[in-house]
Design a protein around this motif. Structure first.
Motif, short mmCIF file in Angstrom:
data_model
loop_
_atom_site.label_atom_id
_atom_site.label_comp_id
_atom_site.label_asym_id
_atom_site.label_seq_id
_atom_site.Cartn_x
_atom_site.Cartn_y
_atom_site.Cartn_z
N HIS A 1 1.20 -1.11 0.13
CA HIS A 1 -0.07 0.15 -0.07
C HIS A 1 0.80 1.46 -0.29
CE1 HIS A 1 -3.71 -2.02 -0.31
NE2 HIS A 1 -2.69 -2.77 1.16
N ALA A 2 1.89 1.21 0.83
CA ALA A 2 3.01 2.14 0.40
C ALA A 2 3.22 2.72 -0.66
CB ALA A 2 3.93 1.69 1.87
N VAL A 3 3.84 2.06 -1.19
CA VAL A 3 4.54 1.70 -2.62
C VAL A 3 3.39 2.44 -3.33
CG1 VAL A 3 4.90 0.43 -4.37
CG2 VAL A 3 5.77 0.01 -2.94
N ARG A 4 2.13 1.53 -3.52
CA ARG A 4 0.99 2.36 -4.36
C ARG A 4 0.62 3.62 -3.79
NH1 ARG A 4 -5.08 -0.13 -4.48
NH2 ARG A 4 -4.98 1.45 -2.86
N ASP A 5 0.34 4.01 -2.86
CA ASP A 5 0.06 5.34 -2.16
C ASP A 5 1.65 6.04 -3.34
OD1 ASP A 5 -1.83 4.59 -1.26
OD2 ASP A 5 -1.55 4.44 1.03
N ALA A 6 2.79 5.77 -2.98
CA ALA A 6 3.89 6.92 -3.70
C ALA A 6 3.83 6.76 -4.52
CB ALA A 6 5.17 5.95 -2.68
N GLY A 7 2.94 6.18 -5.23
CA GLY A 7 2.85 6.55 -6.96
C GLY A 7 3.87 5.45 -6.96
N GLY A 8 4.58 4.24 -6.83
CA GLY A 8 4.73 3.58 -7.51
C GLY A 8 4.46 2.50 -8.60
N THR A 9 4.95 2.18 -9.78
CA THR A 9 4.63 1.00 -10.95
C THR A 9 4.51 -0.59 -10.15
OG1 THR A 9 5.59 2.40 -11.61
CG2 THR A 9 4.42 0.95 -12.79
N ALA A 10 5.28 -1.52 -9.35
CA ALA A 10 5.73 -2.32 -8.94
C ALA A 10 6.15 -2.78 -7.61
CB ALA A 10 5.98 -3.56 -10.37
N LEU A 11 5.62 -3.96 -7.42
CA LEU A 11 5.85 -4.46 -5.53
C LEU A 11 6.92 -5.32 -5.87
CD1 LEU A 11 5.67 -4.61 -2.82
CD2 LEU A 11 3.96 -6.56 -3.36
N ARG A 12 7.97 -5.16 -5.38
CA ARG A 12 9.66 -6.12 -5.18
C ARG A 12 9.09 -6.46 -3.22
NH1 ARG A 12 15.27 -5.42 -4.76
NH2 ARG A 12 14.74 -7.34 -2.88
N GLY A 13 10.12 -7.67 -3.93
CA GLY A 13 9.89 -8.38 -2.43
C GLY A 13 10.38 -9.70 -2.16
N GLY A 14 11.36 -10.63 -1.45
CA GLY A 14 12.32 -11.88 -1.71
C GLY A 14 11.71 -12.67 -0.84
N ALA A 15 11.04 -13.91 -1.67
CA ALA A 15 10.25 -15.20 -0.83
C ALA A 15 11.83 -16.18 -0.93
CB ALA A 15 9.87 -15.27 -1.79
N PHE A 16 12.84 -15.74 -1.48
CA PHE A 16 13.98 -16.60 -1.57
C PHE A 16 14.95 -15.48 -1.29
CE2 PHE A 16 10.56 -19.29 -4.18
CZ PHE A 16 10.23 -20.13 -3.32
#
Lengths: 365, 365, 365, 365
Positions: free
Chosen positions: A116-131
């Motif tokens: 939500h923070a990414v979207r609110d800031a105007g970001g386009t995609a979400l990154r985040g590592g599972a591995f």
């Protein structure tokens, strides 16, 4: 290819080189010079193993004129490739997407807050590592499959496409079920089995430059993906290793115009790994964009103080918002545009909210 | 671990760091200085994620005092580990084995000729790749399973133990059936899935240093293998990447005494990849031994002019014989001994000869 | 020189390059290839400024075939140059001199003790700095002229020839009055005014490789000295800067056989700066010798604990003695010999003792 | 400073370190840990020679907490230093000057054409070398004193302040008579005699980062100038040497925010040397500005095809004009301003024209 003979090479040695070239099916053109003879090789399709020639008596040096990569080169395809990971999210055109999110997925709360923070800031995609590939076997290695499920949830909640890393072939297949773009990390840039695997899977790939990879190495690694029939490759400059401890890596922004000259593939900049310190992320994200980057990928964590990894280089949500505002201004100055937040993203998110599956940060919207 | 605060850090910020350290279960000892405060962390078992602390306000720098690796360290085990890959072939003791052979297995004739040449020259083990990680997808990638079968044949014929590379988990299981020692190449030094896999397999591992790996990185990668319960790891210095194009890599021989100081694991030197040119292999093999290497691994091809890969850095058989003679003299000068050719090796070979399965070079014996 | 044109270069662009080459007085040979045209330049004496050609339209790359240095090259002079700094002390022949002594001259007592310790251990020459280039203006900068006087005294006392550094032109003239060999430090390797100055002075020069100098750079710097008429140049490998903090520098021993291939000048190894730690000096001195070094230069201090600079990498006197014993054994193993202590050295020292000017360590003899 | 003891250090060894620290006049605070003891040193003013401590028995590592530089640091002076080289031409404030001109002064015609082209394009100062440090003694070495006279003429003609390099002490005095700012080149960054000399001269200094200099090294070199009483120092990032041959150097733009954090001195970016190719100069100049550079210095030649040096990286006059237009847009986007052309510059030029001494390009104005 040009074979340079020693000044003392005999004519028998020169003839032997000519013969060897011809045995390999190419044409050899000796060119006697003031000090030494050079032999040009014509018809080289980039597949000659120069080591075989370099091993012959009298050979001083073998110089490559033709680049060893093919399908990734501008000469192969003059037009820039546009890689689309989700509707409205394309790399390589005039618009510049911003990928942001935490180093690793830690919990449902964390990843939803982050999305939500990414979207609110105007970001386009979400990154985040599972591995997570970690230098130490004792460091947090990621949540694995559970992390992928949380990313799928964050995608439904926020409407943002997902970029996440695969470390091996088994993981690549799992990641492909959830992610819009499979990331190959710097440490695996020359894991050719993995590159071929994601080439066959066919989803867009974000290929990070290895810590000591030249631009030619990076392009050759991309060639592994393309040679399996997948041309949806986004390259990523994330800093290389040098002698200076003043930053985690040396962020090589010249890689951006160099890739644009040599290849038709898009390239994004990762100032978080490129610098390793939160304070440097904003100026260096601006610099990457000014150098011509086709996208920016940054680490942001809803609560960097308690991040399980990379806290020191993760932006606070408010810093991400400010950064994206600055990037919009720089993009305008150079005639580009930060990818606008898709209507779809909001709708998707709103739908998610209506179904009542939203996370703790949902109330903000 | 030592946390250095900014000169302008407030006492609230200092207290927050102390708190965070204590929350993580360690003891914090603030140490006010003339210009700034430092905070020592006591009880650190090397598993603290420093990034979390580095992210706190007022923190200037986090300095690691404790090494991040454990089981590979001399502090964990003071006595040197001896890795035995076959009867009479041990790394880490007084004897120095010589591993030699071609870059890749090309044919039955080639690998058998190579094996006999290695044994005749006084070599201790045979190297040769069945799976080849190549920068370009268009270069020769090795014979795969068929190459492994040829290595098994060469082993029976020559009695020499086999060292060969695995590039992925599937390949590691195949290699383990044939090889006496599984090699992990430089490009895969941080392929953690593969490291864990060979850790579980339990066979001796030859782990090559990555192209931009620090000694600490190399030891951390070895830690992945040990943490799965396999302490039979031989490290390998094979040159790193630097600014100087005068050699293929920079052969960092200081790595040898440095590893001996920090770790109980043996380390061998690879002057073929370390230099990339045949002429440099002999002096640099001598230098590696003089620096304290526990083994030498070199490329030798029966016919370097027609090698499918690495011809320029492969020795001729006669050069290998001369090299091993020189190494014997240097070993004596420093109180060590090149591993003598095992009786068993000859017998095994002789048996092979009697069964009539010997290759083209068999007549030589 | 080879000019590689872009695949898309027009024939007008190709003609323009040919014209430009001819205007510069050389012959141009266009060589059309399958993908692109290359143009060979014949008659190049190594003085062409390639930048001028590289600037022309349609040029993709300019490749140097001829080396930019001349007088330092093996092609210019096939026989190895022997540099003699004092009777019986020559670099480049079969004998290997050992230069030892403290980082800097600190006092009469210290330098005389050091000189006697070097002679007693079997060393061949004395090193010690009067002018010290230090990274910080607040570090000890050497005793200057007074240091030179103390070196002159140590020379009379011990009979050992002196190697000491000059940092600027004024200093070079002062050093030349006292020293047998003028050292140019790594930081000044590209101080061309200073190189020309020591070229004109004509005394033997010990030229240290710069921290990021390629072998070609080192040879080009030596060329500055030779081009002023002074061919008495000893090159010195002392480690270069890389990404690995595990040693002070990366000691690039392959530089030794590389210099021997490219140049007729001798090259010595400096394991003290090459590694930065006392423990590593002995193995790496052995390794340098085994790699073919024409001399070894090491730091030794009579009391390393109280050294004003470089204490951590200085050997104790007893360690120097043990090191030289080990070097003698390794030299024998490779068919060379550590330079024996000159009779003259002892006599000179004995005479000095009779005149009653001997320092505190004199009683040892 | 923190002294980390070996885990096996005895208490006698720990006491010896404490004693040694106290002998040097500082306070020692032992801090026993779970695995090893560390000893903090309090009262360190940055002048401790750590090598002395590192040499003591039982010491594993010495860690510097205090930076070795003083007067250049932000801690010494919080406010940014503004260096003014001529009226209206200041570095370190909100305005960003553009320094442009040829690599070397070649002739009256060339330098006057260049000066007018710079002024017309909106540049703020003129660069051009009279003394040229060249890797090869056979390359063009500059016009020397005559070059300085031509720069003086160009200054009168164009009204632009002059930035030009000094290579030695004699040259520095000559340069100081003509130039508004004395440049110290990358190869001389650690020529301490020269740094002290320009410190005493007192004119503004443009100090270029050495090819393998860390940021700390660069700041220490600047400290040499400041320690002589001259704080008018502009630092310059111009690329460092790495493993990647794809560009002449690696342009380390993160150096810019890093210097801003650590020091009060201004820093400019040199994309011409930073990249080495004309095509990359424009995007990387934009990137340097976006990263926070306090000025841009670029090579421009009126006729790059016939430049005596650096033709390949020199812009054409029209490219410079386009570049400055782009820089104005980027500066606006980040809240800064490219230094406007001074009225005085034009007047000065007009006066020059009236005296009839103008060069070939004068008619344009």
């Amino acid at each position: 290819m040009l074979v340079v003979m020693h000044p003392s090479a005999t004519s028998a040695e020169i003839s032997r080189v000519v013969e060897a070239v011809e045995e390999m099916g190419y044409e050899a053109r000796p060119m006697p010079g003031a000090q030494r003879t050079a032999i040009g090789i014509v018809g080289n399709d980039g597949r000659i193993d120069s080591s075989r020639i370099a091993a012959l008596a009298g050979v001083a040096q073998v110089i490559h004129v033709t680049q060893p990569y093919k399908q990734v080169s501008r000469e192969w395809r003059a037009e820039s490739t546009i890689v689309t990971i989700a509707p409205g999210v394309s790399f390589g055109g005039n618009d510049v997407p911003i990928i942001a999110g935490p180093c690793s997925v830690e919990s449902e709360t964390q990843i939803l807050e982050a999305a939500h923070a990414v979207r609110d800031a105007g970001g386009t995609a979400l990154r985040g590592g599972a591995f997570k590939p970690r230098s130490s076997p004792y460091s947090f290695q990621g949540l694995g499959k559970q992390g992928l499920e949380l990313l799928a949830l964050a995608r439904r909640e926020s409407g943002l496409p997902i970029v996440t890393e695969a470390m091996d072939e088994e993981g690549a297949h799992l990641v492909a079920e959830v992610a819009d773009c499979i990331q190959i990390g710097a440490r695996n840039m020359q894991n050719y089995s993995l590159l071929k695997c994601v080439g066959r899977i066919g989803k867009p790939v974000l290929l990070k430059r290895g810590m000591a990879a030249t631009i030619a190495d990076l392009l050759l690694s991309a060639e592994y993906v393309l040679s399996e029939g997948n041309d949806q490759v986004i390259l990523c400059e994330r800093g290389v290793r040098t002698f200076d401890p003043s930053a985690r890596n040396m962020f090589d922004l010249t890689a951006i115009p160099t890739v644009h000259e040599l290849s038709h593939l898009p390239i994004v900049g990762d100032p978080s790994h490129g610098t390793g310190v939160r304070d440097k992320v904003t100026p260096m994200a601006r610099a990457a964009l000014a150098a011509g980057a086709d996208g920016i990928i940054v680490e942001m964590h809803p609560h960097p103080d308690s991040a399980l990894s990379d806290g020191a280089q993760s932006l606070y949500p408010a810093q991400l918002r400010a950064l994206i505002d600055e990037l919009r201004a720089v993009a305008t100055a150079i005639g580009r545009r930060v990818t606008p937040v898709a209507k779809g993203a909001h709708q998707s998110s709103d739908n998610a909210l209506q179904t009542g599956t939203s996370g703790p940060a949902a109330g903000k919207h």
